[in-house]
Design a protein around this motif. Structure first.
Motif, PDB file in Angstrom:
ATOM      1  N   PRO A   3       0.826  -1.209   0.000  1.00 43.39           N
ATOM      2  CA  PRO A   3       0.000   0.000   0.000  1.00 43.39           C
ATOM      3  C   PRO A   3       0.861   1.261   0.000  1.00 43.39           C
ATOM      4  O   PRO A   3       1.891   1.304   0.638  1.00 43.39           O
ATOM      5  CB  PRO A   3      -0.809  -0.113   1.296  1.00 43.39           C
ATOM      6  N   ARG A   4       0.440   2.284  -0.743  1.00 42.09           N
ATOM      7  CA  ARG A   4       1.161   3.549  -0.721  1.00 42.09           C
ATOM      8  C   ARG A   4       0.850   4.253   0.590  1.00 42.09           C
ATOM      9  O   ARG A   4      -0.181   4.009   1.210  1.00 42.09           O
ATOM     10  CB  ARG A   4       0.795   4.395  -1.926  1.00 42.09           C
ATOM     11  N   LYS A   5       1.734   5.111   0.988  1.00 40.65           N
ATOM     12  CA  LYS A   5       1.578   5.757   2.287  1.00 40.65           C
ATOM     13  C   LYS A   5       1.640   7.269   2.149  1.00 40.65           C
ATOM     14  O   LYS A   5       2.394   7.798   1.351  1.00 40.65           O
ATOM     15  CB  LYS A   5       2.700   5.312   3.231  1.00 40.65           C
ATOM     16  N   ARG A   6       0.817   7.958   2.929  1.00 42.17           N
ATOM     17  CA  ARG A   6       0.962   9.414   3.069  1.00 42.17           C
ATOM     18  C   ARG A   6       2.168   9.663   3.961  1.00 42.17           C
ATOM     19  O   ARG A   6       2.973  10.503   3.724  1.00 42.17           O
ATOM     20  CB  ARG A   6      -0.267  10.018   3.746  1.00 42.17           C
ATOM     21  N   ARG A   7       2.228   8.937   5.026  1.00 42.10           N
ATOM     22  CA  ARG A   7       3.328   8.984   5.997  1.00 42.10           C
ATOM     23  C   ARG A   7       3.550   7.541   6.419  1.00 42.10           C
ATOM     24  O   ARG A   7       2.853   6.652   5.995  1.00 42.10           O
ATOM     25  CB  ARG A   7       2.922   9.834   7.209  1.00 42.10           C
ATOM     26  N   GLY A   8       4.484   7.326   7.301  1.00 39.72           N
ATOM     27  CA  GLY A   8       4.766   5.969   7.740  1.00 39.72           C
ATOM     28  C   GLY A   8       3.892   5.518   8.894  1.00 39.72           C
ATOM     29  O   GLY A   8       3.217   6.309   9.545  1.00 39.72           O
ATOM     30  N   GLY A   9       3.896   4.213   9.119  1.00 38.41           N
ATOM     31  CA  GLY A   9       3.235   3.621  10.267  1.00 38.41           C
ATOM     32  C   GLY A   9       1.762   3.945  10.382  1.00 38.41           C
ATOM     33  O   GLY A   9       1.021   3.917   9.406  1.00 38.41           O
ATOM     34  N   MET A  10       1.319   4.289  11.565  1.00 34.19           N
ATOM     35  CA  MET A  10      -0.091   4.535  11.826  1.00 34.19           C
ATOM     36  C   MET A  10      -0.573   5.835  11.180  1.00 34.19           C
ATOM     37  O   MET A  10      -1.757   6.073  11.105  1.00 34.19           O
ATOM     38  CB  MET A  10      -0.377   4.541  13.329  1.00 34.19           C
ATOM     39  N   GLU A  11       0.327   6.679  10.693  1.00 34.38           N
ATOM     40  CA  GLU A  11      -0.060   7.904   9.993  1.00 34.38           C
ATOM     41  C   GLU A  11      -0.339   7.645   8.516  1.00 34.38           C
ATOM     42  O   GLU A  11      -0.790   8.535   7.813  1.00 34.38           O
ATOM     43  CB  GLU A  11       1.012   8.980  10.156  1.00 34.38           C
ATOM     44  N   SER A  12      -0.089   6.435   8.052  1.00 35.52           N
ATOM     45  CA  SER A  12      -0.362   6.090   6.657  1.00 35.52           C
ATOM     46  C   SER A  12      -1.863   5.893   6.452  1.00 35.52           C
ATOM     47  O   SER A  12      -2.633   5.794   7.416  1.00 35.52           O
ATOM     48  CB  SER A  12       0.379   4.805   6.282  1.00 35.52           C
ATOM     49  N   GLU A  13      -2.282   5.816   5.207  1.00 35.78           N
ATOM     50  CA  GLU A  13      -3.699   5.561   4.929  1.00 35.78           C
ATOM     51  C   GLU A  13      -4.124   4.221   5.504  1.00 35.78           C
ATOM     52  O   GLU A  13      -5.214   4.089   6.054  1.00 35.78           O
ATOM     53  CB  GLU A  13      -3.958   5.627   3.427  1.00 35.78           C
ATOM     54  N   LEU A  14      -3.247   3.232   5.405  1.00 36.40           N
ATOM     55  CA  LEU A  14      -3.551   1.917   5.982  1.00 36.40           C
ATOM     56  C   LEU A  14      -3.688   2.020   7.495  1.00 36.40           C
ATOM     57  O   LEU A  14      -4.601   1.443   8.084  1.00 36.40           O
ATOM     58  CB  LEU A  14      -2.462   0.911   5.602  1.00 36.40           C
ATOM     59  N   GLY A  15      -2.806   2.768   8.136  1.00 38.84           N
ATOM     60  CA  GLY A  15      -2.887   2.957   9.586  1.00 38.84           C
ATOM     61  C   GLY A  15      -4.179   3.619  10.012  1.00 38.84           C
ATOM     62  O   GLY A  15      -4.824   3.198  10.975  1.00 38.84           O
ATOM     63  N   MET A  45      -5.340   0.213  -3.147  1.00 37.10           N
ATOM     64  CA  MET A  45      -4.533   0.143  -1.924  1.00 37.10           C
ATOM     65  C   MET A  45      -4.901  -1.039  -1.035  1.00 37.10           C
ATOM     66  O   MET A  45      -4.345  -1.173   0.045  1.00 37.10           O
ATOM     67  CB  MET A  45      -4.695   1.435  -1.122  1.00 37.10           C
ATOM     68  N   GLN A  46      -5.833  -1.865  -1.453  1.00 29.72           N
ATOM     69  CA  GLN A  46      -6.290  -2.949  -0.597  1.00 29.72           C
ATOM     70  C   GLN A  46      -5.170  -3.952  -0.327  1.00 29.72           C
ATOM     71  O   GLN A  46      -4.265  -4.114  -1.141  1.00 29.72           O
ATOM     72  CB  GLN A  46      -7.527  -3.600  -1.200  1.00 29.72           C
ATOM     73  N   VAL A  47      -5.229  -4.572   0.839  1.00 28.20           N
ATOM     74  CA  VAL A  47      -4.167  -5.448   1.307  1.00 28.20           C
ATOM     75  C   VAL A  47      -4.687  -6.860   1.554  1.00 28.20           C
ATOM     76  O   VAL A  47      -5.884  -7.072   1.727  1.00 28.20           O
ATOM     77  CB  VAL A  47      -3.533  -4.908   2.613  1.00 28.20           C
ATOM     78  N   THR A  48      -3.755  -7.798   1.590  1.00 26.76           N
ATOM     79  CA  THR A  48      -4.060  -9.174   1.957  1.00 26.76           C
ATOM     80  C   THR A  48      -3.856  -9.316   3.469  1.00 26.76           C
ATOM     81  O   THR A  48      -3.204  -8.463   4.092  1.00 26.76           O
ATOM     82  CB  THR A  48      -3.124 -10.161   1.243  1.00 26.76           C
ATOM     83  N   PRO A  49      -4.377 -10.382   4.067  1.00 30.24           N
ATOM     84  CA  PRO A  49      -4.124 -10.587   5.501  1.00 30.24           C
ATOM     85  C   PRO A  49      -2.628 -10.615   5.832  1.00 30.24           C
ATOM     86  O   PRO A  49      -2.208 -10.054   6.840  1.00 30.24           O
ATOM     87  CB  PRO A  49      -4.794 -11.926   5.793  1.00 30.24           C
ATOM     88  N   ARG A  50      -1.824 -11.227   4.994  1.00 28.06           N
ATOM     89  CA  ARG A  50      -0.375 -11.283   5.264  1.00 28.06           C
ATOM     90  C   ARG A  50       0.263  -9.891   5.204  1.00 28.06           C
ATOM     91  O   ARG A  50       1.143  -9.570   5.996  1.00 28.06           O
ATOM     92  CB  ARG A  50       0.319 -12.224   4.300  1.00 28.06           C
ATOM     93  N   GLN A  51      -0.190  -9.057   4.267  1.00 28.14           N
ATOM     94  CA  GLN A  51       0.327  -7.690   4.190  1.00 28.14           C
ATOM     95  C   GLN A  51      -0.084  -6.888   5.415  1.00 28.14           C
ATOM     96  O   GLN A  51       0.718  -6.117   5.959  1.00 28.14           O
ATOM     97  CB  GLN A  51      -0.164  -6.991   2.918  1.00 28.14           C
ATOM     98  N   LEU A  52      -1.319  -7.070   5.862  1.00 21.61           N
ATOM     99  CA  LEU A  52      -1.774  -6.360   7.059  1.00 21.61           C
ATOM    100  C   LEU A  52      -0.981  -6.819   8.273  1.00 21.61           C
ATOM    101  O   LEU A  52      -0.565  -6.006   9.098  1.00 21.61           O
ATOM    102  CB  LEU A  52      -3.275  -6.556   7.281  1.00 21.61           C
ATOM    103  N   ASP A  53      -0.734  -8.114   8.385  1.00 23.18           N
ATOM    104  CA  ASP A  53       0.041  -8.628   9.514  1.00 23.18           C
ATOM    105  C   ASP A  53       1.468  -8.090   9.482  1.00 23.18           C
ATOM    106  O   ASP A  53       2.012  -7.696  10.519  1.00 23.18           O
ATOM    107  CB  ASP A  53       0.038 -10.151   9.528  1.00 23.18           C
ATOM    108  N   ALA A  54       2.073  -8.024   8.297  1.00 24.04           N
ATOM    109  CA  ALA A  54       3.418  -7.466   8.190  1.00 24.04           C
ATOM    110  C   ALA A  54       3.425  -6.003   8.625  1.00 24.04           C
ATOM    111  O   ALA A  54       4.347  -5.542   9.312  1.00 24.04           O
ATOM    112  CB  ALA A  54       3.930  -7.610   6.755  1.00 24.04           C
ATOM    113  N   PHE A  55       2.376  -5.268   8.253  1.00 22.53           N
ATOM    114  CA  PHE A  55       2.241  -3.873   8.669  1.00 22.53           C
ATOM    115  C   PHE A  55       2.144  -3.780  10.194  1.00 22.53           C
ATOM    116  O   PHE A  55       2.816  -2.958  10.818  1.00 22.53           O
ATOM    117  CB  PHE A  55       1.011  -3.250   8.011  1.00 22.53           C
ATOM    118  N   LEU A  56       1.316  -4.640  10.799  1.00 24.27           N
ATOM    119  CA  LEU A  56       1.153  -4.629  12.253  1.00 24.27           C
ATOM    120  C   LEU A  56       2.488  -4.895  12.946  1.00 24.27           C
ATOM    121  O   LEU A  56       2.828  -4.233  13.938  1.00 24.27           O
ATOM    122  CB  LEU A  56       0.128  -5.676  12.681  1.00 24.27           C
ATOM    123  N   GLN A  57       3.238  -5.844  12.442  1.00 26.69           N
ATOM    124  CA  GLN A  57       4.531  -6.165  13.041  1.00 26.69           C
ATOM    125  C   GLN A  57       5.525  -5.018  12.858  1.00 26.69           C
ATOM    126  O   GLN A  57       6.312  -4.732  13.760  1.00 26.69           O
ATOM    127  CB  GLN A  57       5.078  -7.452  12.440  1.00 26.69           C
TER     128      GLN A  57
END
Length: 92
Positions: A3-15, A45-57
């Motif tokens: 996923p593309r990010k506005r900023r990193g981590g929890m400040e990203s669109e995914l966060g 920007m949609q993610v798979t469960p593995r991508q979301l888990d990698a983001f969480l970690q």
């Protein structure tokens, strides 16, 4: 695709999408949380469960807790479970 990010981590669109996804204060399977998160993200920007888990970690447990998100893993063979409680995150 990551996923593309506005900023990193929890400040990203995914966060932001993750932090605004509630799990009714119950532990939920990662694939169910992923479905809810993807409803808040643009199609490209949609993610798979593995991508979301990698983001969480990547974000880390301490930062996740600040946003009312908890992740518990049962080893590499099993998907983790997640609880999202934004209200609790706001008071911590």
């Amino acid at each position: 695709a990551t996923p593309r990010k506005r900023r990193g981590g929890m400040e990203s669109e995914l966060g932001h999408a993750l932090a605004s996804t509630g799990t009714s204060n119950q532990w939920s399977m990662l694939d169910g949380v992923t479905t809810k998160v993807n409803k808040k993200l643009p199609k490209d920007m949609q993610v798979t469960p593995r991508q979301l888990d990698a983001f969480l970690q990547q974000v880390g447990d301490a930062e996740l807790r600040k946003h009312g998100i908890w992740r518990t893993s049962f080893g590499a063979k099993y998907m983790p479970i997640i609880v999202v409680n934004p209200a609790l995150g706001r008071i911590l």
